[in-house]
Design a protein around this motif. Sequence first.
Motif, PDB file in Angstrom:
ATOM      1  N   ILE A 191      31.113  13.481  40.549  1.00 11.12           N
ATOM      2  CA  ILE A 191      31.085  12.414  41.381  1.00 11.12           C
ATOM      3  C   ILE A 191      30.659  12.829  42.888  1.00 11.12           C
ATOM      4  O   ILE A 191      31.373  13.571  43.406  1.00 11.12           O
ATOM      5  N   GLY A 192      29.662  12.153  43.276  1.00  9.38           N
ATOM      6  CA  GLY A 192      29.118  12.496  44.561  1.00  9.38           C
ATOM      7  C   GLY A 192      29.889  11.657  45.519  1.00  9.38           C
ATOM      8  O   GLY A 192      30.502  10.765  45.349  1.00  9.38           O
ATOM      9  N   VAL A 193      29.320  12.120  46.628  1.00 10.09           N
ATOM     10  CA  VAL A 193      30.101  11.509  48.064  1.00 10.09           C
ATOM     11  C   VAL A 193      28.858  10.833  48.793  1.00 10.09           C
ATOM     12  O   VAL A 193      27.791  11.241  48.618  1.00 10.09           O
ATOM     13  N   PRO A 194      29.234   9.891  49.572  1.00  9.55           N
ATOM     14  CA  PRO A 194      28.254   9.273  50.474  1.00  9.55           C
ATOM     15  C   PRO A 194      27.844  10.333  51.286  1.00  9.55           C
ATOM     16  O   PRO A 194      28.347  11.366  51.662  1.00  9.55           O
ATOM     17  N   GLN A 195      26.317  10.148  51.725  1.00 14.25           N
ATOM     18  CA  GLN A 195      25.831  11.419  52.534  1.00 14.25           C
ATOM     19  C   GLN A 195      25.057  10.420  53.759  1.00 14.25           C
ATOM     20  O   GLN A 195      23.905  10.065  53.402  1.00 14.25           O
ATOM     21  N   ASP A 196      25.615  10.250  54.827  1.00 12.04           N
ATOM     22  CA  ASP A 196      24.860   9.596  56.087  1.00 12.04           C
ATOM     23  C   ASP A 196      23.527  10.013  56.334  1.00 12.04           C
ATOM     24  O   ASP A 196      22.568   8.981  56.658  1.00 12.04           O
ATOM     25  N   ASN A 197      23.167  11.124  56.191  1.00 13.23           N
ATOM     26  CA  ASN A 197      21.795  11.499  56.772  1.00 13.23           C
ATOM     27  C   ASN A 197      20.859  11.264  55.913  1.00 13.23           C
ATOM     28  O   ASN A 197      19.449  11.172  56.296  1.00 13.23           O
ATOM     29  N   ILE A 198      21.004  10.881  54.781  1.00 12.83           N
ATOM     30  CA  ILE A 198      19.905  10.377  53.756  1.00 12.83           C
ATOM     31  C   ILE A 198      20.246   9.051  53.497  1.00 12.83           C
ATOM     32  O   ILE A 198      19.468   8.397  52.638  1.00 12.83           O
ATOM     33  N   GLY A 199      21.230   8.335  53.805  1.00 10.03           N
ATOM     34  CA  GLY A 199      21.749   6.971  53.573  1.00 10.03           C
ATOM     35  C   GLY A 199      22.065   6.894  52.469  1.00 10.03           C
ATOM     36  O   GLY A 199      22.173   5.590  51.807  1.00 10.03           O
ATOM     37  N   ARG A 200      22.649   7.787  51.520  1.00 10.85           N
ATOM     38  CA  ARG A 200      23.267   7.722  50.502  1.00 10.85           C
ATOM     39  C   ARG A 200      24.797   7.151  50.480  1.00 10.85           C
ATOM     40  O   ARG A 200      25.362   7.726  51.210  1.00 10.85           O
ATOM     41  N   THR A 201      25.039   6.196  49.631  1.00  3.55           N
ATOM     42  CA  THR A 201      26.210   5.404  49.566  1.00  3.55           C
ATOM     43  C   THR A 201      27.177   5.834  48.497  1.00  3.55           C
ATOM     44  O   THR A 201      28.525   5.588  48.445  1.00  3.55           O
ATOM     45  N   ALA A 202      26.679   6.240  47.333  1.00  4.95           N
ATOM     46  CA  ALA A 202      27.386   6.517  46.010  1.00  4.95           C
ATOM     47  C   ALA A 202      26.355   7.478  45.230  1.00  4.95           C
ATOM     48  O   ALA A 202      25.110   7.305  45.190  1.00  4.95           O
ATOM     49  N   ARG A 203      27.193   8.115  44.471  1.00  2.00           N
ATOM     50  CA  ARG A 203      26.167   8.981  43.486  1.00  2.00           C
ATOM     51  C   ARG A 203      27.396   9.412  42.164  1.00  2.00           C
ATOM     52  O   ARG A 203      28.548   9.764  42.422  1.00  2.00           O
ATOM     53  N   ILE A 204      26.833   9.649  41.039  1.00  3.41           N
ATOM     54  CA  ILE A 204      27.273   9.922  39.940  1.00  3.41           C
ATOM     55  C   ILE A 204      26.184  11.011  39.030  1.00  3.41           C
ATOM     56  O   ILE A 204      25.032  10.529  38.902  1.00  3.41           O
ATOM     57  N   ASP A 205      26.636  12.113  38.682  1.00  2.00           N
ATOM     58  CA  ASP A 205      25.623  12.834  37.973  1.00  2.00           C
ATOM     59  C   ASP A 205      26.547  12.975  36.571  1.00  2.00           C
ATOM     60  O   ASP A 205      27.689  13.650  36.388  1.00  2.00           O
ATOM     61  N   CYS A 206      26.000  12.793  35.614  1.00  6.25           N
ATOM     62  CA  CYS A 206      26.449  12.859  34.072  1.00  6.25           C
ATOM     63  C   CYS A 206      25.695  14.067  33.398  1.00  6.25           C
ATOM     64  O   CYS A 206      24.486  13.758  33.180  1.00  6.25           O
ATOM     65  N   TYR A 207      26.453  14.707  32.745  1.00  6.75           N
ATOM     66  CA  TYR A 207      25.806  16.011  32.053  1.00  6.75           C
ATOM     67  C   TYR A 207      26.113  16.014  30.544  1.00  6.75           C
ATOM     68  O   TYR A 207      27.623  15.878  30.226  1.00  6.75           O
ATOM     69  N   TYR A 208      25.304  15.664  29.779  1.00  8.32           N
ATOM     70  CA  TYR A 208      25.544  15.350  28.466  1.00  8.32           C
ATOM     71  C   TYR A 208      25.255  16.530  27.398  1.00  8.32           C
ATOM     72  O   TYR A 208      24.298  17.159  27.705  1.00  8.32           O
ATOM     73  N   GLY A 209      26.007  16.646  26.426  1.00  3.07           N
ATOM     74  CA  GLY A 209      25.553  17.628  25.385  1.00  3.07           C
ATOM     75  C   GLY A 209      25.909  19.015  26.072  1.00  3.07           C
ATOM     76  O   GLY A 209      25.178  19.803  25.615  1.00  3.07           O
ATOM     77  N   VAL A 210      26.893  19.089  26.926  1.00  6.17           N
ATOM     78  CA  VAL A 210      27.290  20.525  27.453  1.00  6.17           C
ATOM     79  C   VAL A 210      27.995  21.406  26.533  1.00  6.17           C
ATOM     80  O   VAL A 210      29.025  20.809  25.766  1.00  6.17           O
ATOM     81  N   PRO A 211      27.511  22.496  25.859  1.00  9.30           N
ATOM     82  CA  PRO A 211      28.202  23.203  24.881  1.00  9.30           C
ATOM     83  C   PRO A 211      29.686  23.611  25.149  1.00  9.30           C
ATOM     84  O   PRO A 211      29.767  23.763  26.392  1.00  9.30           O
ATOM     85  N   SER A 212      30.310  23.921  24.321  1.00  6.40           N
ATOM     86  CA  SER A 212      31.754  24.396  24.665  1.00  6.40           C
ATOM     87  C   SER A 212      31.580  25.637  25.611  1.00  6.40           C
ATOM     88  O   SER A 212      31.067  26.612  25.236  1.00  6.40           O
ATOM     89  N   ARG A 213      32.768  25.470  26.653  1.00  8.01           N
ATOM     90  CA  ARG A 213      32.903  26.725  27.570  1.00  8.01           C
ATOM     91  C   ARG A 213      31.625  27.298  28.061  1.00  8.01           C
ATOM     92  O   ARG A 213      31.199  28.384  28.618  1.00  8.01           O
ATOM     93  N   GLN A 214      30.758  26.376  28.425  1.00 10.95           N
ATOM     94  CA  GLN A 214      29.502  26.575  29.129  1.00 10.95           C
ATOM     95  C   GLN A 214      29.335  25.895  30.280  1.00 10.95           C
ATOM     96  O   GLN A 214      29.967  24.899  30.584  1.00 10.95           O
TER      97      GLN A 214
END
Length: 193
Positions: free
Chosen positions: A74-97
């Motif tokens: 989960i990202g945070v708002p970033q005023d200098n670029i005008g971002r209000t919300a962010r989520i990055d989802c990583y799919y298919g992450v191998p075990s312990r990687q």
Amino acid sequence: MRVRLVVLGAVLAFGGCAQGAPPSNAPAVPVFSTAPANVGAERTVPDDCGDVATLDELTRDLNNLVTGTVQPVIGVPQDNIGRTARIDCYYGVPSRQPLAKAKVWVGLASYVNEQAARKRLTTTIAEEREAGATVSDVKVGADRGVLIRDDNWMLVAGRGRVTVVVQVIPVLVREDHAGMLLGQVADHALTPR
């Protein structure tokens, strides 16, 4: 007898056509629309990757099996670029990687306005070009996005104040289908639920 029934049926059928407007107590004829109920609605950035895309949805959109764990950041708002919300989802992450080993990465971000969102997309595309990536225009639903080819396939697109970045390891998609398949993932992620 059979002839009388046929004639009687024809008279009733034609007689019904000549009556004019249906009685006022007749039920309303339902009207069906093929447009989704959320047309025109803007996507909000969720706080759960299951609301961005599931492994099953990615498997369907990419036409290739995506397995492994799903890890959100989960990202945070970033005023200098005008971002209000962010989520990055990583799919298919191998075990312990680490997250960098994910097969698919989908990031959604929202901005204070459309201009700030477009500026972020333009900046991302310019940075990738400067780094030597090839860039091409592709379809994302009814909109357009930009497919970027470097070490991985990446697609960036936006709708209104929301942007999406989809990155996929090359072995998941054929080169001649990359734009279409990543476009499906991006369209899915940008569509309100």
